[in-house]
Every structure is written in C-alpha cells, then in structure tokens.
Design a protein around this motif. Structure first.
Motif, short mmCIF file in Angstrom:
data_model
loop_
_atom_site.label_atom_id
_atom_site.label_comp_id
_atom_site.label_asym_id
_atom_site.label_seq_id
_atom_site.Cartn_x
_atom_site.Cartn_y
_atom_site.Cartn_z
N GLY A 120 0.83 -1.20 0.00
CA GLY A 120 0.00 0.00 0.00
C GLY A 120 0.86 1.25 0.00
N GLU A 121 0.23 2.36 -0.25
CA GLU A 121 0.96 3.62 -0.37
C GLU A 121 1.54 4.08 0.96
N GLU A 122 2.73 4.63 0.88
CA GLU A 122 3.42 5.22 2.02
C GLU A 122 3.32 6.73 1.87
N ALA A 143 4.91 10.15 -1.23
CA ALA A 143 4.06 10.85 -2.18
C ALA A 143 4.86 11.85 -3.02
N ARG A 144 5.87 12.46 -2.42
CA ARG A 144 6.74 13.40 -3.14
C ARG A 144 8.17 12.91 -3.07
N ILE A 145 8.85 12.99 -4.19
CA ILE A 145 10.25 12.59 -4.26
C ILE A 145 11.02 13.70 -4.97
N TRP A 146 12.18 14.04 -4.43
CA TRP A 146 13.01 15.12 -4.96
C TRP A 146 14.26 14.53 -5.60
N ASP A 147 14.81 15.26 -6.54
CA ASP A 147 16.08 14.89 -7.18
C ASP A 147 16.03 13.49 -7.79
N ALA A 176 13.02 10.23 -9.39
CA ALA A 176 11.64 9.76 -9.59
C ALA A 176 11.56 8.29 -9.25
N TRP A 177 10.38 7.86 -8.81
CA TRP A 177 10.15 6.43 -8.61
C TRP A 177 10.21 5.73 -9.96
N LEU A 178 10.47 4.45 -9.96
CA LEU A 178 10.56 3.69 -11.20
C LEU A 178 9.21 3.57 -11.89
N ASP A 179 8.13 3.61 -11.12
CA ASP A 179 6.78 3.54 -11.68
C ASP A 179 5.80 4.05 -10.64
N GLN A 180 4.54 4.08 -11.00
CA GLN A 180 3.47 4.49 -10.07
C GLN A 180 2.52 3.33 -9.79
N GLU A 181 2.99 2.12 -10.01
CA GLU A 181 2.19 0.92 -9.77
C GLU A 181 2.11 0.64 -8.26
N PRO A 182 1.12 -0.17 -7.84
CA PRO A 182 1.05 -0.56 -6.43
C PRO A 182 2.37 -1.17 -5.95
N TYR A 183 2.70 -0.95 -4.69
CA TYR A 183 3.98 -1.40 -4.17
C TYR A 183 3.87 -1.80 -2.70
N GLY A 184 4.88 -2.49 -2.25
CA GLY A 184 5.03 -2.81 -0.84
C GLY A 184 6.10 -1.92 -0.24
N VAL A 233 13.33 11.42 -0.31
CA VAL A 233 12.02 11.62 0.29
C VAL A 233 12.24 12.20 1.68
N HIS A 234 11.18 12.68 2.28
CA HIS A 234 11.26 13.22 3.63
C HIS A 234 10.32 12.45 4.55
N ALA A 235 10.84 12.01 5.68
CA ALA A 235 10.03 11.33 6.68
C ALA A 235 9.07 12.34 7.32
N ARG A 236 8.11 11.83 8.05
CA ARG A 236 7.10 12.71 8.68
C ARG A 236 7.73 13.77 9.56
N ASP A 237 8.88 13.44 10.16
CA ASP A 237 9.55 14.43 11.02
C ASP A 237 10.40 15.41 10.21
#
Length: 155
Positions: free
Chosen positions: A64-66, A70-74, A76-84, A139-143
């Motif tokens: 499921g989504e983390e 949701a945002r990635i800098w510098d 990109a994710w390899l795809d936007q398919e469902p992931y673990g 990516v940035h963690a919640r903190d």
C-alpha cells in the motif's frame, strides 16, 4: 508477541551497529518505541526472519501507499504501480544474509518494493544495491528528516 523482548533487543543492537558504522542519528535511543512494535505486531505488519529456532532479523512490511513517498526530490520512482513498503529492518547479527533474505521475501510478495534509508547508512545502501534496488531520489520522513529512496520492481 512472545518475541517482543527479543525484537526490542535486536533494535537496540541495530542502533549500536549503526552508530559504530557512521550512522549515529538515524534511529535515536528510543526508536523504534516498544508501543510502535506492539502495534505493528497486532496489525500483522511485523515480520521475523527465523533460522531454525533463532531469530535472525525483523522488519516491517505492508502493501500500500506510504504517505512519506508521495513526493520525491532529485529523481523519480521507477513507476506508479502498487507497491510494498519495508521499514525498520534490523538484523540480530547472528545469521549471515538475514537482511537479504528479508528484502527478497518482501519483494516476492508483490514484485514492487520501496524502501528508504538515511544518507549516512552506507551499510543499508550497500545491502539495497546488492539486492537489486535502484536509487530513485530523496524523500522526507514525517519528522522532516531526509531519506534516500530505493525501489525494486519486476521487469
């Protein structure tokens, strides 16, 4: 739940290992807190890697989504398919290859796995690359803490 104390001891060992290998700040002395691990166990999201009757490693895994991804800098994710997602992977240090086994198991569940780690955690970065994970960006963690993001997917 019967392994809770052993799991917490593995996380204590992991904090010491990270500090000794140039990564003293990723997991502060209270991370992960016991109540977080209890919730993970109760939700069926905490997994153990066993070697016979020995606990070799522990990790969090869910499909499921983390929100942190949701945002990635510098990059990109390899795809936007469902992931673990794998979090909080830690080895007892007693079973060679336990970390690789955990990552492989997670990837076999859904064929598309994302994970992040601290910039100073070169041991984890090496493990991820060795297991076919590709660096994707930051990516940035919640903190607000910066993390290096990796992904492995079936071709």
């Amino acid at each position: 739940m019967s392994h809770l104390d052993e799991i917490m001891a593995i996380y204590e060992r992991a904090r010491q290992f990270m500090a000794a290998h140039g990564n003293p700040t990723q997991w502060p002395s209270t991370y992960p807190p016991r109540d977080m691990i209890v919730r993970d166990i109760e939700a069926g999201l905490m997994f153990m890697c066993m070697a016979g009757d020995r606990l070799g490693a522990v990790f969090y895994f869910r499909e499921g989504e983390e929100p942190d991804y949701a945002r990635i800098w510098d990059g990109a994710w390899l795809d936007q398919e469902p992931y673990g997602v794998v979090h909080r992977i830690a080895s007892a240090g007693t079973v060679k290859g336990a970390g690789s086994f955990c990552l492989s198991w997670a990837w076999q569940q859904c064929g598309n796995v994302r994970i992040d780690t601290h910039r100073n955690n070169v041991v984890m970065q090496s493990l991820l690359k060795k297991n076919g994970f590709e660096y994707c960006g930051v990516v940035h963690a919640r903190d607000g803490d910066e993390r290096l993001a990796f992904q492995k997917k079936k071709q």
